[in-house]
Write a protein that holds these residues in place. Structure first.
Motif, short mmCIF file in Angstrom:
data_model
loop_
_atom_site.label_atom_id
_atom_site.label_comp_id
_atom_site.label_asym_id
_atom_site.label_seq_id
_atom_site.Cartn_x
_atom_site.Cartn_y
_atom_site.Cartn_z
N ALA A 233 4.41 9.33 -1.69
CA ALA A 233 4.40 10.58 -0.90
C ALA A 233 3.27 11.49 -1.37
O ALA A 233 2.61 12.16 -0.56
CB ALA A 233 5.74 11.29 -1.02
N ARG B 2 -4.07 12.77 0.70
CA ARG B 2 -4.91 12.41 1.84
C ARG B 2 -4.88 13.50 2.89
O ARG B 2 -5.91 13.90 3.44
CB ARG B 2 -4.44 11.09 2.43
CG ARG B 2 -5.08 10.72 3.77
CD ARG B 2 -4.33 9.55 4.41
NE ARG B 2 -4.83 9.21 5.73
CZ ARG B 2 -4.43 9.80 6.86
NH1 ARG B 2 -3.53 10.77 6.79
NH2 ARG B 2 -4.93 9.42 8.02
N GLY B 3 -3.68 13.98 3.21
CA GLY B 3 -3.55 15.04 4.21
C GLY B 3 -4.30 16.30 3.82
O GLY B 3 -4.88 16.98 4.68
N ALA C 96 1.96 2.45 2.03
CA ALA C 96 1.20 3.51 2.72
C ALA C 96 -0.05 2.93 3.37
O ALA C 96 -1.08 3.60 3.45
CB ALA C 96 0.84 4.63 1.75
N LEU D 148 0.42 1.34 -2.82
CA LEU D 148 -0.07 1.99 -1.60
C LEU D 148 -0.33 0.95 -0.51
O LEU D 148 -0.05 1.20 0.67
CB LEU D 148 -1.34 2.78 -1.89
CG LEU D 148 -1.20 4.02 -2.78
CD1 LEU D 148 -2.53 4.75 -2.87
CD2 LEU D 148 -0.10 4.95 -2.29
N ALA E 91 -2.09 4.79 6.04
CA ALA E 91 -2.78 6.03 5.69
C ALA E 91 -4.22 5.82 5.24
O ALA E 91 -4.98 6.79 5.14
CB ALA E 91 -2.00 6.77 4.60
N ARG F 186 0.00 10.27 0.12
CA ARG F 186 -0.09 10.65 1.53
C ARG F 186 -0.41 12.14 1.66
O ARG F 186 -1.24 12.54 2.51
CB ARG F 186 1.23 10.34 2.25
CG ARG F 186 1.48 8.86 2.50
CD ARG F 186 2.75 8.66 3.29
NE ARG F 186 3.02 7.28 3.63
CZ ARG F 186 2.52 6.65 4.70
NH1 ARG F 186 1.72 7.31 5.53
NH2 ARG F 186 2.84 5.38 4.95
N THR G 95 -3.92 9.59 11.81
CA THR G 95 -3.00 10.67 12.13
C THR G 95 -3.75 12.00 12.17
O THR G 95 -4.73 12.19 11.45
CB THR G 95 -1.88 10.76 11.08
OG1 THR G 95 -2.48 10.88 9.78
CG2 THR G 95 -1.03 9.52 11.12
#
Length: 374
Positions: free
Chosen positions: A189, A195-196, A228, A224, A231, A192, A361
């Motif tokens: 998490a 990255r966001g 993930a 990952l 992502a 992620r 995303t």
């Protein structure tokens, strides 16, 4: 069948004996070897070109400054974590979104040390990419900076400090289950969210964020790739063994994967071949395993024809231990490497320049990010 270097990786007891050119290369005459290497270079060497800039305008978060490695905090669930963030000056005239890299340090290490080891700001400038270096978690005592007691942020930022009493770790899977402080951390998490944050605050292109980790950070890369994959445009493990059972690995997308493993590395050598086979199977790679790079001390091979245009690749470094190929530690010891070792960071960036995340995303809102000044 697998070349002898890769066969040896599954048998740590035989690694010490492999210090000369392997049998497959000794069988070549010099002229034949030169011809073979030239053919490989023409047919399969990774591109050396920089990735094209993404379209669309974007503005940096107000507190970020180009050309400066800054520590920032970002939201992860109900808490916050930290990373070092670098936006290169080479992007000053490029208003669009840029490729990005999340780089994970090793055990006993910290983002400053790892950043110095791989010369990450120089590569950020050269490739025009945003870089984030997250902080791990100490299993023993609170250690926000992953640096020794008495070494403040200015001291730690010199990049030459390792903490043996409060090592910073990642929750990589089975091996960290007995470290309560670490096992409570959801580092998937966190990755992620990091990255966001690069996307929302630093104009990273959500389709071109890659991840790379060294040693225990390499172990985190396998997690990952399993949990993930959607992502990231690519995941590179430099050393670091697979810490998940095959049945616990269920990638959400066919992300590109590379592992670099030295033949004298008793960590990654145990799992590099089985991980290669697992990921190739999961991505339904239909091409045969073919060489992609060869030198006197480096041999890489890959499976292509994978779902989503991904690839699965492994690189063996002759006689190398738990080190970053092409990058020599400055402290606390100096281990020289032959010039023919490939540069793992450059090689991974070049290979990933052809990839894009399977499901890009939209950038999340910045949240309550906090800039911390040294």
């Amino acid at each position: 069948s697998a070349p002898s270097w890769f066969r040896s990786l599954g048998h740590p007891g035989a690694l010490a004996a492999r210090v000369a050119m392997p049998p497959p290369l000794r069988q070549f005459g010099q002229a034949a070897l030169a011809s073979a290497l030239l053919a490989l270079a023409c047919a399969a060497a990774p591109p050396d070109a920089q990735p094209a800039p993404a379209s669309g305008s974007c503005e940096l978060a107000p507190d970020l400054r180009r050309g400066e490695l800054q520590r920032v905090r970002f939201d992860v669930g109900e808490g916050q974590r930290s990373l070092l963030l670098y936006v290169p000056t080479s992007l000053a005239d490029a208003p669009g979104r840029a490729p990005a890299l999340l780089a994970f340090h090793g055990f006993h290490s910290n983002p400053w040390y790892f950043g110095h080891l791989i010369d990450v700001t120089a590569y950020a400038e050269r490739y025009g990419m945003v870089v984030g270096l997250p902080f791990g978690t100490s299993p023993t005592f609170e250690s926000e900076l992953c640096c020794p007691v008495g070494c403040d942020e200015a001291c730690c930022a010199k990049g030459d400090k390792l903490d043996s009493l409060r090592p910073c770790m990642w929750n990589t899977g089975r091996s960290t289950s007995r470290a309560p402080r670490v096992s409570r951390m959801d580092d998937v998490a966190m990755a992620r969210a990091a990255r966001g944050h690069l996307v929302a605050a630093a104009c990273a292109d959500p389709a071109r964020v890659a991840a790379l980790g060294f040693s225990m950070g390499g172990m985190m890369m396998h997690r990952l790739a399993c949990e993930a994959a959607d992502a990231f445009s690519g995941v590179a493990a430099v050393s670091g063994s697979m810490d998940l059972l095959p049945e616990d690995c269920a990638p959400s997308a066919p992300v590109a994967w590379i592992q670099f493993c030295g033949t004298a590395d008793r960590g990654c050598s145990r799992t590099v071949n089985s991980t290669f086979d697992l990921f190739a199977s999961q991505r339904r790679c239909d091409a045969a395993t073919l060489p992609t790079y060869t030198s006197a001390t480096t041999m890489c091979e890959a499976r292509s024809g994978c779902n989503g245009g991904a690839f699965v690749e492994r690189c063996a470094l002759l006689g190398l231990g738990d080190e970053v190929p092409g990058h020599v530690r400055r402290v606390p010891w100096y281990t020289p490497q032959p010039a023919t070792n490939l540069d793992a960071l450059k090689y991974a960036l070049d290979r990933f320049s052809t990839q894009a995340a399977a499901a890009a995303t939209p950038p999340p809102p910045p949240g309550n990010a906090m800039l911390l000044h040294v």
